[in-house]
Design a protein around this motif. Structure first.
Motif, short mmCIF file in Angstrom:
data_model
loop_
_atom_site.label_atom_id
_atom_site.label_comp_id
_atom_site.label_asym_id
_atom_site.label_seq_id
_atom_site.Cartn_x
_atom_site.Cartn_y
_atom_site.Cartn_z
N SER A 60 0.84 -1.34 -0.15
CA SER A 60 -0.11 -0.03 -0.14
C SER A 60 0.69 1.29 0.09
N LEU A 61 1.95 1.15 0.86
CA LEU A 61 2.78 2.41 0.88
C LEU A 61 3.67 2.60 -0.35
N LEU A 103 4.06 5.48 -5.60
CA LEU A 103 3.95 5.04 -7.09
C LEU A 103 2.80 6.07 -7.68
N THR A 104 1.85 6.12 -7.13
CA THR A 104 0.83 7.18 -7.39
C THR A 104 1.00 8.48 -7.39
N VAL A 105 1.59 9.00 -6.22
CA VAL A 105 2.08 10.40 -6.24
C VAL A 105 3.04 10.61 -7.59
N TRP A 111 7.65 14.70 -17.21
CA TRP A 111 8.76 15.35 -16.92
C TRP A 111 9.44 16.23 -17.96
N GLY A 112 8.37 17.00 -18.92
CA GLY A 112 8.96 17.65 -19.66
C GLY A 112 9.49 16.87 -21.06
N LEU A 113 9.35 15.64 -20.94
CA LEU A 113 9.81 14.98 -22.04
C LEU A 113 8.48 13.97 -22.63
N GLN A 114 7.60 14.29 -22.49
CA GLN A 114 6.28 13.33 -22.74
C GLN A 114 6.78 12.10 -22.46
N LEU A 115 7.42 11.80 -21.32
CA LEU A 115 7.80 10.10 -21.06
C LEU A 115 6.68 9.81 -20.18
N HIS A 116 6.32 8.37 -20.41
CA HIS A 116 5.40 7.79 -19.70
C HIS A 116 6.25 6.63 -19.07
N TYR A 117 6.54 6.97 -17.79
CA TYR A 117 7.51 6.16 -16.97
C TYR A 117 6.40 5.44 -15.90
N PHE A 118 5.88 6.17 -15.08
CA PHE A 118 5.02 5.68 -14.08
C PHE A 118 3.36 5.82 -14.54
N ARG A 119 3.15 6.20 -15.88
CA ARG A 119 1.71 6.18 -16.31
C ARG A 119 1.88 5.20 -17.69
N VAL A 120 2.35 3.72 -17.03
CA VAL A 120 2.23 2.70 -18.19
C VAL A 120 1.05 2.55 -18.76
N VAL A 160 -5.20 3.48 -10.19
CA VAL A 160 -3.73 3.41 -10.40
C VAL A 160 -3.33 2.90 -8.78
N PHE A 161 -3.70 3.45 -7.89
CA PHE A 161 -3.24 3.05 -6.49
C PHE A 161 -3.52 1.49 -6.43
#
Lengths: 302, 251
Positions: free
Chosen positions: B98-99, B104-106, B117-126, B137-138
């Motif tokens: 949960s933690l 990860l949700t934050v 991150w200014g790069l249109q990167l989808h790292y946590f938004r898989v 997501v959580f």
């Protein structure tokens, strides 16, 4: 009060192999019992079943009247240090710290002392310890936990003589202050002979000897001298073992010898020596492997 | 209840595994991803996609496996029953996942707010997996992390139960012990919650004496093996029944 450990008709069969064969015995509270026997005799299996880590094929184990299997109330009163204990990949001091949470009688001071005595590097990871140091960690845990029932299975694999002596001294000193039930399995019988109050010898899954250590000391005597004198002395006695070199002979006879017999032996010019615990165990193990074991064993008990 | 907490604490004694290992490596892969996508042009019109978040799941596998192979034998030495250990571990994992999922949700929200991150990167938004609202997501992260950990834990248990005999090289599932039930039966007994278990749980403690059988048999075949020195007076062994109960000496 320290609970009694009772084992009744315990059998453990692995496929095609009988590890324990109808074992019945009792560990009396607040005594140091030695569990002796050859490799593969069933010592570890018995200890694992006592602590609920292994399942008996048949028979019962009762610790203070309760089955230890998956029984937290019983298990938390026990500590079982195995010969090759597996630890998580953590530092020695973390292992000791973690163990301290599980035992209400844990003595942190004693643990610190033992770590110093064994010169254990507290900040080193357990997996980087040498063989002997690895064993020392188990001893530190086993002694400091002050569990009511403590089982040591070959606790000093790879430990040097000095460290072993430290273990014996510490065990005895702490046991005197805080009596508890200790079951110690070992091969180094002579080293622990003075430590033991009760002896259990297990051979090929069977208990072949179960007696107080004091009783065993007088059970057999080795007499040596000239062949004729030895033969004369042993003629009417039960002989366990006899060797002869030329005109000299040495025989182990069942004891105890009364005063008359001692005087007689002295008159014949024979030397008398008590049989060491180690020798007694070797004899009882050998007897178990020979035919006619029944009679021989009875001789021991006679 | 307290013993469950103790078991949970026992796991956390491995501070490295549960903190630096998981989050350190995740941070490292994140930085590497940032660096790569900063220097290459946009890979797709809709953004840069990476599935590197799988790193954290990989480490959950590692921790879960160790929970069965290393922590369980240690816990059993400390007088913890298998059942207590299992439930204590589940308790810890529920809390920990949960933690982790919250963190990860934050980070997921931050990534959305900063346009990747200014790069249109989808790292946590898989993509396809973590595309929903924040609570989904959580939940997805929390459940998946716990599932991966527990799967690894059970794999570890099966491995320890059936791992090849160190000496004989024959897997335990072939040789024994007793072999009355399979792994499924044994493992079910871990959580069966019964005093008298009808099946035997073969745990990690088994493997260490796994060599006993083979070793002893070898010695038996070789009468002059050093281990038999002074003990083995006759090379032929009697039939077991010859020294049955009569062989026992009791006072």
């Amino acid at each position: 009060m320290t609970p009694t450990v009772r084992v009744d008709h315990l059998t453990r069969r692995y496929r095609g192999q009988l590890a324990l064969d109808d074992v019945s015995c009792e560990l009396r509270p607040d005594t140091i019992t030695g569990l002796l026997g050859r490799n593969g005799a069933g010592k570890s299996t018995l200890m694992k079943i006592l602590t609920g880590q292994e399942f008996p094929t048949s028979g019962t184990v009762r610790v203070g009247g309760e089955n230890p299997l998956e029984n937290d109330a019983v298990l938390r009163r026990m500590m079982f240090v195995k010969e090759s204990q597996v630890y998580p990949d953590i530092k020695v001091k973390r292992v000791i710290e973690a163990a301290s949470w599980f035992y209400p009688n844990w003595d942190g001071e004693l643990a610190g002392q033992l770590v110093d005595d064994f010169e254990l590097p507290a900040n080193r990871a357990v997996k980087k310890l040498s063989r002997g140091m690895h064993s020392a960690v188990g001893i530190v845990l086993g002694l400091s936990a002050r569990a009511e029932i403590t089982l040591f299975d070959e606790p000093y694999l790879g430990l040097d003589a000095v460290a072993r002596q430290i273990f014996y001294d510490r065990l005895l000193a702490d046991y005197a202050e805080h009596p508890r039930t200790v079951l110690l399995s070992t091969h180094l019988i002579d080293e622990v002979a003075d430590l033991l109050e009760h002896v259990l010898v297990i051979d090929r899954g069977q208990i072949v000897l179960d007696a107080p250590a004091d009783d065993l000391r007088g059970r057999a005597v080795t007499v040596s001298g000239s062949t004729t004198a030895v033969d004369e002395f042993t003629a009417a006695r039960k002989v366990w073992h006899r060797i002869g070199i030329g005109s000299l002979a040495s025989a182990t006879v069942a004891g105890p010898l009364d005063d008359l017999a001692r005087t007689r032996a002295r008159d014949l010019g024979l030397d008398m020596e008590p049989v060491s615990l180690q020798e007694l165990v070797i004899r009882s193990a050998r007897i178990g492997t020979e035919n006619g074991a029944g009679q021989e064993s009875e001789r021991i008990s006679a | 209840m307290t013993s469950l907490v103790k078991v949970a604490r026992l796991h956390l004694v491995d501070r490295f595994g549960y903190t630096w290992l998981v989050w350190g490596v995740l941070a490292l892969t994140f930085v590497i991803n940032l660096a790569i996508f900063a220097v290459i042009p946009l890979t797709q019109p809709s953004g840069n996609f990476t599935f590197a978040l799988v790193t954290i799941y990989t480490f959950m596998v590692l921790i879960g496996f160790q929970a069965a192979t290393r922590f369980l034998p240690f816990a059993m030495t400390l007088g913890v029953s298998r059942r207590t250990y299992y439930f204590g571990t589940v308790l810890l994992i529920a809390a920990l996942c949960s933690l982790y999922a919250a963190i990860l949700t934050v980070l997921w929200a931050l990534e959305g707010a900063t346009n990747g991150w200014g790069l249109q990167l989808h790292y946590f938004r898989v993509r396809w997996v973590l595309d929903g609202p924040w609570y989904q997501v959580f939940l997805t992260n929390a459940v998946l992390l716990a599932l991966v950990f527990l799967t690894a834990l059970w794999c570890g248990l099966i491995y320890r139960r059936f791992r090849p005999d160190r000496h004989g090289g024959i897997p335990r599932c072939v040789v024994g012990p007793g072999g009355r039930r399979g792994a499924a039966g044994d493992l079910a007994a871990v959580v069966a919650g019964r005093r008298q278990l009808p099946v035997r749980v073969e745990c990690a403690c088994r493997q260490r004496d796994a060599g006993t059988g083979g070793g002893r048999d070898r010695r038996r075949r070789l009468p002059d093996h050093p281990a038999n020195h002074g003990l083995n007076s006759s090379s032929t062994r009697p039939v077991r029944s010859c020294h049955g109960r009569a062989g026992r000496v009791r006072r």
